[in-house]
Scaffold this motif. Sequence first.
Motif, PDB file in Angstrom:
ATOM      1  N   ASN A 109     -12.263  11.533  63.815  1.00 22.46           N
ATOM      2  CA  ASN A 109     -13.626  11.976  63.529  1.00 22.46           C
ATOM      3  C   ASN A 109     -14.039  13.120  64.445  1.00 22.46           C
ATOM      4  OD1 ASN A 109     -13.495   9.813  61.817  1.00 22.46           O
ATOM      5  ND2 ASN A 109     -14.883   8.514  62.977  1.00 22.46           N
ATOM      6  N   SER A 110     -13.651  13.049  65.709  1.00 19.82           N
ATOM      7  CA  SER A 110     -14.025  14.097  66.661  1.00 19.82           C
ATOM      8  C   SER A 110     -13.313  15.414  66.358  1.00 19.82           C
ATOM      9  CB  SER A 110     -13.716  13.657  68.095  1.00 19.82           C
ATOM     10  OG  SER A 110     -12.325  13.472  68.285  1.00 19.82           O
ATOM     11  N   PHE A 111     -12.232  15.360  65.589  1.00 19.87           N
ATOM     12  CA  PHE A 111     -11.532  16.583  65.196  1.00 19.87           C
ATOM     13  C   PHE A 111     -12.460  17.517  64.429  1.00 19.87           C
ATOM     14  CE2 PHE A 111      -8.960  19.118  62.282  1.00 19.87           C
ATOM     15  CZ  PHE A 111      -7.980  19.622  63.118  1.00 19.87           C
ATOM     16  N   VAL A 112     -13.366  16.951  63.642  1.00 20.09           N
ATOM     17  CA  VAL A 112     -14.300  17.771  62.874  1.00 20.09           C
ATOM     18  C   VAL A 112     -15.166  18.603  63.810  1.00 20.09           C
ATOM     19  CG1 VAL A 112     -16.200  17.756  61.221  1.00 20.09           C
ATOM     20  CG2 VAL A 112     -14.309  16.161  60.942  1.00 20.09           C
ATOM     21  N   ASP A 113     -15.630  18.004  64.893  1.00 20.17           N
ATOM     22  CA  ASP A 113     -16.448  18.745  65.859  1.00 20.17           C
ATOM     23  C   ASP A 113     -15.649  19.889  66.483  1.00 20.17           C
ATOM     24  OD1 ASP A 113     -18.592  17.031  65.435  1.00 20.17           O
ATOM     25  OD2 ASP A 113     -17.916  15.623  66.973  1.00 20.17           O
ATOM     26  N   ARG A 114     -14.409  19.631  66.832  1.00 18.47           N
ATOM     27  CA  ARG A 114     -13.560  20.670  67.409  1.00 18.47           C
ATOM     28  C   ARG A 114     -13.266  21.754  66.378  1.00 18.47           C
ATOM     29  NH1 ARG A 114      -8.497  17.565  69.050  1.00 18.47           N
ATOM     30  NH2 ARG A 114      -7.836  19.646  69.711  1.00 18.47           N
ATOM     31  N   PHE A 115     -13.068  21.346  65.137  1.00 23.38           N
ATOM     32  CA  PHE A 115     -12.800  22.295  64.057  1.00 23.38           C
ATOM     33  C   PHE A 115     -13.972  23.261  63.891  1.00 23.38           C
ATOM     34  CE2 PHE A 115     -12.618  23.634  59.640  1.00 23.38           C
ATOM     35  CZ  PHE A 115     -11.264  23.872  59.422  1.00 23.38           C
ATOM     36  N   GLN A 116     -15.191  22.742  63.986  1.00 25.22           N
ATOM     37  CA  GLN A 116     -16.378  23.572  63.784  1.00 25.22           C
ATOM     38  C   GLN A 116     -16.614  24.576  64.908  1.00 25.22           C
ATOM     39  OE1 GLN A 116     -19.887  21.712  61.501  1.00 25.22           O
ATOM     40  NE2 GLN A 116     -19.013  19.972  62.605  1.00 25.22           N
ATOM     41  N   GLU A 117     -15.930  24.414  66.010  1.00 22.25           N
ATOM     42  CA  GLU A 117     -16.026  25.412  67.069  1.00 22.25           C
ATOM     43  C   GLU A 117     -15.333  26.720  66.659  1.00 22.25           C
ATOM     44  OE1 GLU A 117     -14.361  23.630  70.510  1.00 22.25           O
ATOM     45  OE2 GLU A 117     -15.945  22.113  70.729  1.00 22.25           O
ATOM     46  N   ARG A 118     -14.377  26.617  65.725  1.00 19.82           N
ATOM     47  CA  ARG A 118     -13.613  27.796  65.300  1.00 19.82           C
ATOM     48  C   ARG A 118     -13.914  28.237  63.869  1.00 19.82           C
ATOM     49  NH1 ARG A 118      -7.474  26.823  67.698  1.00 19.82           N
ATOM     50  NH2 ARG A 118      -8.027  25.419  69.419  1.00 19.82           N
ATOM     51  N   PHE A 119     -14.487  27.326  63.063  1.00 17.10           N
ATOM     52  CA  PHE A 119     -14.680  27.614  61.648  1.00 17.10           C
ATOM     53  C   PHE A 119     -16.080  27.235  61.185  1.00 17.10           C
ATOM     54  CE2 PHE A 119     -10.194  26.588  62.257  1.00 17.10           C
ATOM     55  CZ  PHE A 119      -9.552  27.648  61.628  1.00 17.10           C
ATOM     56  N   HIS A 120     -16.585  27.996  60.226  1.00 13.89           N
ATOM     57  CA  HIS A 120     -17.744  27.549  59.468  1.00 13.89           C
ATOM     58  C   HIS A 120     -17.288  26.415  58.548  1.00 13.89           C
ATOM     59  CE1 HIS A 120     -20.336  30.844  60.735  1.00 13.89           C
ATOM     60  NE2 HIS A 120     -19.350  31.686  60.492  1.00 13.89           N
TER      61      HIS A 120
END
Length: 252
Positions: A214-225
């Motif tokens: 689940n926390s991967f989504v937060d990390r993903f949003q640091e680089r992507f819209h």
Amino acid sequence: METDLTPGMETRQAKATNEKNVTTAAAKSEDLAKAILAHRFYPPVIGSEAWEGYKFSDLEIRIKESTDFYGAVLWPSAMVLCHFLEENRDTYNLVDKNVIELGAGTGLVTIVASLLGAKVTSTDLPDLLGNLQYNVMRNTKTGCRYIPLVTELSWGAQVNERFPHNTHYFDYILAADVVYAHPFLDELLDTFEYLCRENTVILWAMRFRLDPENSFVDRFQERFHLEELYDLPTLSIKLYRAWRRDTLTNGV
């Protein structure tokens, strides 16, 4: 004639409206989940080879799973992504587009994207390629503009060697259920970032299970819209559209 509402009545009406909207959204989500799962069918007679059937683009797709490998089993996230591609083929037109699938597994997403006219590069780990190649070839020999390329890809450092920027550009990156309890989430994130160029669209179906995932989504949003396209609570799956943060605009 105007009716004056007291603050208490306004609050109750707003609450009732909100509850109605939530109920309606939940019902639509459940109907969508049922429609997605309805793509699956089973062989009427058990033969010498076990397979599961899926109907997309008015064609019957036969998928052989391999229980020896976790990644060679078809998970519902793949069906969610395939349903979206089929239902939104006008908006997300794959005809003649360069597409790469990460963690292709049994190959269903690759097959459906190919049936929709894409030039697909289907990737996974070496141990999974035999079953992946079998399913892809079995279901794309006829009816596809382009035969998919099945090739090995280990996430991380290898990606720039196998897909150098000067010779490879992908319009779409497809991924279904690639985020789970494994030690390569950093490498997966780096792979997304490397392959996602200006105007590349990521379509990513994710099943939510554990906190690290689940926390991967937060990390993903640091680089992507990130834009949520489907939310399916009954399946614990969400479908996202994503594009690079350093891209000002991104058309489909």
